[in-house]
Every structure is written in structure tokens, then in C-alpha cells.
Design a protein around this motif. Structure first.
Motif, short mmCIF file in Angstrom:
data_model
loop_
_atom_site.label_atom_id
_atom_site.label_comp_id
_atom_site.label_asym_id
_atom_site.label_seq_id
_atom_site.Cartn_x
_atom_site.Cartn_y
_atom_site.Cartn_z
N GLY A 174 -48.91 7.02 20.03
CA GLY A 174 -50.19 6.77 19.10
C GLY A 174 -50.77 7.85 18.25
O GLY A 174 -50.53 7.73 17.19
N LEU A 175 -51.15 9.01 19.10
CA LEU A 175 -52.17 9.96 18.04
C LEU A 175 -51.21 10.70 17.31
O LEU A 175 -51.87 10.96 16.37
N ILE A 176 -50.14 11.23 17.65
CA ILE A 176 -49.27 12.29 16.98
C ILE A 176 -48.75 11.12 15.79
O ILE A 176 -48.80 12.02 14.61
N PRO A 177 -48.24 10.18 15.58
CA PRO A 177 -47.76 9.56 14.55
C PRO A 177 -49.07 9.24 13.61
O PRO A 177 -48.75 9.22 12.44
N ILE A 178 -50.13 8.86 14.13
CA ILE A 178 -51.25 8.66 13.25
C ILE A 178 -51.60 9.94 12.61
O ILE A 178 -52.06 9.80 11.29
N LEU A 179 -51.85 11.01 13.17
CA LEU A 179 -52.03 12.29 12.64
C LEU A 179 -51.06 12.56 11.60
O LEU A 179 -51.53 13.24 10.39
N ASN A 180 -49.83 12.33 11.67
CA ASN A 180 -48.86 12.58 10.69
C ASN A 180 -49.05 11.80 9.53
O ASN A 180 -49.02 12.29 8.31
N LEU A 181 -49.36 10.50 9.83
CA LEU A 181 -49.61 9.76 8.59
C LEU A 181 -50.78 9.97 7.88
O LEU A 181 -50.82 9.84 6.56
N VAL A 182 -51.91 10.44 8.51
CA VAL A 182 -53.22 10.59 7.83
C VAL A 182 -52.98 11.98 6.98
O VAL A 182 -53.48 12.17 6.01
N THR A 183 -52.09 12.77 7.49
CA THR A 183 -51.85 14.20 6.85
C THR A 183 -51.19 13.94 5.64
O THR A 183 -51.59 14.38 4.49
N ALA A 184 -50.25 12.98 5.67
CA ALA A 184 -49.41 12.65 4.43
C ALA A 184 -50.20 11.86 3.40
O ALA A 184 -50.09 12.22 2.27
N PHE A 185 -51.07 10.87 3.77
CA PHE A 185 -51.93 10.41 2.97
C PHE A 185 -52.92 11.23 2.19
O PHE A 185 -53.36 11.06 1.20
N LEU A 186 -53.60 12.15 2.99
CA LEU A 186 -54.51 13.00 2.58
C LEU A 186 -53.87 13.93 1.53
O LEU A 186 -54.21 14.12 0.25
N ILE A 187 -52.65 14.50 1.63
CA ILE A 187 -51.86 15.32 0.66
C ILE A 187 -51.57 14.26 -0.54
O ILE A 187 -51.58 14.84 -1.87
N SER A 188 -51.28 13.27 -0.25
CA SER A 188 -50.92 12.17 -1.28
C SER A 188 -52.13 11.82 -2.17
O SER A 188 -52.15 11.74 -3.51
N GLY A 189 -53.52 11.95 -1.52
CA GLY A 189 -54.70 11.58 -2.13
C GLY A 189 -54.98 12.86 -3.06
O GLY A 189 -55.34 12.77 -4.25
N PHE A 190 -54.74 13.89 -2.72
CA PHE A 190 -54.81 15.24 -3.42
C PHE A 190 -53.86 15.22 -4.74
O PHE A 190 -54.45 15.71 -5.65
N VAL A 191 -52.59 14.68 -4.66
CA VAL A 191 -51.73 14.57 -5.74
C VAL A 191 -52.40 13.61 -6.76
O VAL A 191 -52.21 13.76 -8.10
N VAL A 192 -52.73 12.57 -6.15
CA VAL A 192 -53.49 11.46 -7.16
C VAL A 192 -54.52 12.09 -7.79
O VAL A 192 -54.91 11.86 -9.11
N TRP A 193 -55.09 12.85 -7.05
CA TRP A 193 -56.58 13.49 -7.70
C TRP A 193 -56.16 14.36 -8.91
O TRP A 193 -56.91 14.66 -9.85
N LEU A 194 -55.06 15.29 -8.77
CA LEU A 194 -54.74 16.29 -9.52
C LEU A 194 -54.34 15.60 -10.95
O LEU A 194 -54.44 16.34 -11.87
N ILE A 195 -53.53 14.54 -10.89
CA ILE A 195 -53.25 13.83 -12.20
C ILE A 195 -54.25 13.15 -12.78
O ILE A 195 -54.20 12.09 -14.00
#
Length: 367
Positions: A15-36
Motif C-alpha cells: 500500500g504505502l510504498i506503491p503510493i509513494l512511488n506513484l506520488v513521486t512520479a506525478f510530482l516530477i511529471s507536474g514539474f515537467v508540465v510546469w516547465l513547458i
């Protein structure tokens, strides 16, 4: 001492570890979206709206998820036996050939509910047959399963192109595809499920193969955790030396596990071939075999986790299409980057947070 050998509660591992992985992926994806120059929150809102905001969107999401359930289960069965099957893509290609031949042969004579079980068997047999040679080479000659299954992906794709261009193509047509199946060779849509919730399926190709995928997930759970064969597979996967000491035949388990894995991958073809396009086309797999690797790893190789993970990737696929339509600056290539980040953190870096979780959990227990 390696943290990999230290047990953690299920709610942390699954539960917790997969959620942390997913949140991290979305945070970095959000940063990429912000950069463009786009709003990350706006993109997230569009993602959810496109995937879950309408009956048609949900239908497309579950359609994609259906393919990922099959390929995720395929990868998981092999992993439980200590094998890493990278060949689900090629096995799905051959599964498509199997179910298409059944549909072309029976669609004129019997209704879909008679064709369907025969097509399931045909897809499974063709997928298993394509997995047999790499399995035999691993079991009898020591050839690494990763290398042989990767190579068989390319062979399977090339074989599909040849058959569609030179053998199965409709005479007089330019498109490399079979004729359209009649109603007896098509899987019906599940629009009645949407009607139950007051939504409309629309053009979404959500079909009966979703139910077949859920049955396959239940079968995998029953096999792996409730049968002698499943116990032998898990023993071999955890410790080959212990399996040998217990008298578990290595070659037999490897071949059986790969045959089951290939059969599940082959059954994925039911969804796009008989459920969506109603004909066999080039590249109908669309990378689902490779996505299945991430789906299985993120779902911790458990059928329940695989179903949930497949739905998540279905959301990414359908919601990603919606984002690229509503936000022109976010191209389809950018959507692939976001999907790749999720695959990276869910697959290759799935244990990134485990050492920290082990330390925190040990401190919590001592306290």
C-alpha cells in the motif's frame, strides 16, 4: 544487512510504498508540465476528467485496463517461478492470430457466445506455443529467458506482418488486415454496466473480455496460492536450491510456468481483435506487453494489485489522450514521458523508499 530481507507489514509493502512511488512520479511529471508553461493542477484535472468524467471515458479506461490485466498477469505468473518473461508482446501477437482464425472460421455459423470460449482457447494455445521455445531453451539449454523472449517479440511482429500482407489480407484491399468478423465473431460491449449507473458507453470499445480478464485474475490467484503447482512455482522462484532439495523438477516447472504466462499474454488479443476492431490488424498489441511489466511490478505480482494497477494505467492512457487534446502544448510525446515516469518509479525504482521505510518501521517498533 540488506533491507530487502527484512519483512514489512502488508500495508507498507503493498500500500504505502506503491503510493509513494506513484506520488513521486506525478510530482516530477507536474514539474515537467510546469516547465513547458502549463498548469500541473489543470493537467491533473483534465487527466481525471478525461478518464473518469463520463461513461465513454470510463469505458475507454477499462478497455485499456483489460489488455493490461492480461499482460500483467502473464508477467506475474512467470515472476513467481523466478522467470522474467519479456515476451508478452510477441505472445500477444500470436494470440491474436489464434483468436482471429477461430473468429474467421466460426463467425458465419454460430453466435458469439459459442465462438468466445473457442477463441479463448485458441488465443491461449497460440500464445503458449510462442512461449514454449524460450521456455525449453531456458529449461534444457540454460539460455536466458530475458534474451530469448525479447528476440521472439521481434520474430512474432515480423511473422504477423508477413501473414497479414501475404496470407490473410482481403483480396483487392491495400490495408494489411483480415476481413471484418461477422457478429458471431465479435465480443459484445458492456454498455449495460454503464446504463446501471446512468451513464452512456458511447464509442468506447469496453467489451466482454474485461470479464474474462477478471476471471483470469481469479484463476491466477487460485493457481499460485491454492494449488501444489503454485507452491512449487513459488518455491522455485524464491530459492532454486531449496526447490532442488525438495525434489521439485526444475525443467517441468519452468516450462509449465512459461506456457501459462504465454497463454495469458495471448488472451490479451481478445480485447482489441474481437472486442474492438473486429478484425486482425498490424500492431494491435500497441505496447501492452511491455506495459504489463510495470503493471505487474506495481501490483506486487498479486492479481488484486494487478487489476488496480491496470486501471491506473488505463487512466493514464485515456486521460493522457484527453490532456493532449485540451492542452496543445502537452503533446503525445509529453504524455509518453509522464507514462514513462510512472513506469520508472513503479518498476525500476519500486524499492527506492524501502530502506527508509524499514528504518522508520524499526524505530516505531522499538518505541
Amino acid at each position: 544487512m540488506s533491507t530487502a530481507s527484512i519483512p514489512l507489514p502488508r500495508w507498507i509493502n503493498y500500500g504505502l510504498i506503491p503510493i509513494l512511488n506513484l506520488v513521486t512520479a506525478f510530482l516530477i511529471s507536474g514539474f515537467v508540465v510546469w516547465l513547458i508553461g502549463e498548469s500541473p493542477l489543470g493537467a491533473l484535472q483534465l487527466l481525471i476528467e478525461g478518464a473518469l468524467g463520463s461513461g465513454e471515458g470510463i469505458g475507454f479506461t477499462l478497455y485499456y485496463a483489460t489488455s493490461f490485466i492480461f499482460t500483467g498477469l502473464s508477467v506475474a505468473v512467470a515472476i513467481h517461478a523466478g522467470l522474467f518473461n519479456i515476451g508478452s508482446e510477441g505472445q500477444a501477437y500470436l494470440g491474436g492470430l489464434g483468436c482471429a482464425l477461430v473468429a474467421l472460421s466460426l463467425d458465419k455459423f454460430v453466435p458469439w457466445y459459442v465462438t468466445m470460449p473457442v477463441a479463448v482457447i485458441g488465443a491461449g494455445l497460440f500464445g503458449a506455443a510462442w512461449a514454449f521455445i524460450p521456455a525449453w531453451l531456458q529449461a534444457k539449454r540454460g539460455s536466458h529467458i530475458v534474451i530469448t523472449t525479447i528476440m521472439f517479440n521481434y520474430i512474432g511482429a515480423a511473422l504477423m506482418v508477413y501473414l497479414l500482407v501475404h496470407v490473410l489480407i482481403v483480396p483487392g484491399k491495400m490495408a494489411p488486415e483480415t476481413r471484418t468478423f461477422l457478429e458471431g465473431g465479435q465480443l459484445p460491449k458492456l454498455g449495460w454496466i454503464m446504463d446501471m449507473f446512468g451513464a452512456k458507453l458511447g464509442a468506447a470499445p469496453f467489451n466482454v473480455s474485461f470479464i474474462i480478464a477478471l476471471v483470469a485474475a481469479w484463476f491466477v490467484w487460485l493457481l499460485i496460492w491454492r494449488t501444489k503447482l503454485g507452491f512449487e512455482m513459488r518455491t522455485l522462484g524464491v530459492s532454486p536450491s531449496a526447490a532442488a532439495y525438495a525434489g521439485i523438477p526444475y525443467a517441468r516447472i519452468v516450462i509449465i510456468a512459461m506456457l501459462l504466462s504465454g497463454a495469458l499474454a495471448g488472451m490479451m488479443a481478445l480485447n482489441p481483435v474481437m472486442g474492438s476492431s473486429a478484425r486482425l490488424q498490424v500492431e494491435f498489441v500497441g505496447g501492452a506487453g511491455f506495459v504489463g511489466i510495470a503493471v505487474s511490478l506495481m501490483g506486487r505480482n498479486h492479481p488484486v494489485g494487478i487489476v488496480l494497477s491496470a486501471i491506473l494505467f488505463g487512466i493514464l492512457y485515456q486521460g493522457g489522450d484527453w490532456i493532449s487534446f485540451e492542452m496543445p502544448n502537452i503533446t503525445r510525446e509529453m504524455i509518453l514521458v509522464i507514462q514513462g515516469l510512472v513506469i520508472l518509479f513503479a518498476g525500476a525504482l519500486e524499492y527506492m523508499y524501502r530502506p527508509a521505510m524499514v528504518r522508520l518501521y524499526q524505530q516505531f517498533k522499538r518505541a
